[in-house]
Design a protein around this motif. Sequence first.
Motif, mmCIF file in Angstrom:
data_model
loop_
_atom_site.group_PDB
_atom_site.id
_atom_site.type_symbol
_atom_site.label_atom_id
_atom_site.label_comp_id
_atom_site.label_asym_id
_atom_site.label_seq_id
_atom_site.Cartn_x
_atom_site.Cartn_y
_atom_site.Cartn_z
ATOM 1 N N ARG A 59 0.829 -1.214 0.000
ATOM 2 C CA ARG A 59 0.000 0.000 0.000
ATOM 3 C C ARG A 59 0.857 1.256 0.000
ATOM 4 O O ARG A 59 0.432 2.295 -0.478
ATOM 5 N N ARG A 60 2.047 1.158 0.571
ATOM 6 C CA ARG A 60 2.928 2.330 0.655
ATOM 7 C C ARG A 60 4.348 1.895 0.327
ATOM 8 O O ARG A 60 4.901 1.003 0.966
ATOM 9 N N VAL A 61 4.934 2.516 -0.689
ATOM 10 C CA VAL A 61 6.281 2.162 -1.102
ATOM 11 C C VAL A 61 7.145 3.415 -1.171
ATOM 12 O O VAL A 61 6.643 4.523 -1.386
ATOM 13 N N ALA A 62 8.437 3.232 -1.002
ATOM 14 C CA ALA A 62 9.412 4.298 -1.188
ATOM 15 C C ALA A 62 10.138 4.058 -2.504
ATOM 16 O O ALA A 62 10.487 2.921 -2.827
ATOM 17 N N VAL A 112 6.986 0.862 5.982
ATOM 18 C CA VAL A 112 6.903 0.961 4.522
ATOM 19 C C VAL A 112 6.940 -0.453 3.945
ATOM 20 O O VAL A 112 7.745 -1.290 4.360
ATOM 21 N N ASP A 113 6.079 -0.727 2.984
ATOM 22 C CA ASP A 113 5.909 -2.091 2.496
ATOM 23 C C ASP A 113 7.017 -2.550 1.559
ATOM 24 O O ASP A 113 7.309 -3.747 1.483
ATOM 25 N N GLY A 155 -2.199 1.100 -9.554
ATOM 26 C CA GLY A 155 -3.077 1.782 -8.617
ATOM 27 C C GLY A 155 -2.413 2.713 -7.632
ATOM 28 O O GLY A 155 -3.067 3.210 -6.707
ATOM 29 N N PHE A 156 -1.120 2.995 -7.810
ATOM 30 C CA PHE A 156 -0.422 3.881 -6.890
ATOM 31 C C PHE A 156 -0.540 5.340 -7.320
ATOM 32 O O PHE A 156 -0.453 5.656 -8.513
ATOM 33 N N GLU A 215 -5.254 5.546 -1.526
ATOM 34 C CA GLU A 215 -5.284 4.168 -1.052
ATOM 35 C C GLU A 215 -3.923 3.501 -1.170
ATOM 36 O O GLU A 215 -3.530 2.709 -0.315
ATOM 37 N N ARG A 216 -3.203 3.816 -2.241
ATOM 38 C CA ARG A 216 -1.862 3.265 -2.444
ATOM 39 C C ARG A 216 -0.947 4.428 -2.801
ATOM 40 O O ARG A 216 -1.266 5.231 -3.681
#
Length: 302
Positions: free
Chosen positions: A144-147, A170-171, A217-218, A241-242
């Motif tokens: 859902r959350r990336v760097a 962070v995922d 979807g990010f 959401e993402r």
Amino acid sequence: MIPESLHVVRVTDPADERLADYTSLTDVALRAKHEPEKGIYIAESSTVIRRALAAGHRPRSFLMAERWLADLAEDIEALAARFPVDDAPGGTGQPVPVFVGEPDVLEAITGFHLHRGALAAMHRPPLPGVHELVTGARGGAGARRVAVIEDVVDHTNVGAIFRSAAALGVDAVLVSPRCADPLYRRSVRVSMGTVFQVPWTRFETWPGGLTSLQEDGFTVAALALSDDAVTLDELVADAPERLALVLGTEGDGLSRGAVEAADRVVTIPMAGGVDSLNVAAASAVAFWATRAEMSGLLDTDV
């Protein structure tokens, strides 16, 4: 007491060809080029080695002073019980050796005083594709959350970003083609081995790779200075959401292409006439600010 199952090899000659993986580790240009091609990386310190082994990474060999052998003996013995020989891709087919030497010999081999206990030459695990990683196509939960790190060349900053990513839920971390290697020795050490617990991979194209995140979807948020930027507080108030948070180089920040490819440009509100933070510090702020809306992984506030 050292278990008999350990394949201990005592070394006295720094030029021993069996030690080639560890030679001249202080030469950054050589190691950065050499390690990915050979499919290995170097784990430094008993803590980092244990985390690498816990993550399922396979060692080619260990290198340490005599006094550290007992400290890691139990971990190496457990590894030897599971994997009697090095049968990983590119492995030797032989028991994993534990090279032990006097401090002056080890320093001659590595180019620095080995005061953190031990080194291990580890096989690099294969990297997944970006789509596979962020969608959970390989059996993961999906992110859902990336760097996203663009062209950060300082290994210390890369390691610090990974450590913050691990601490703040962070995922995944995605790096651009020219970004410094997260598995370079200094990156691993600064991260305290958290590069092994945060899933990561490298984009094949840039900044075109950001399009693939948007297709998955990010919302891509570029941390940069811009007249049309929103603040980090505003982003959090209307969190997508993402979310993919894109961080740029130490000197120039994000490239124009990365900023133009983003859905939003985001700034961190600052005082005192300061217009920017070190990229590692900026990452920690951004990860912290977005944690509550994007992640349920944190047990407590710190």
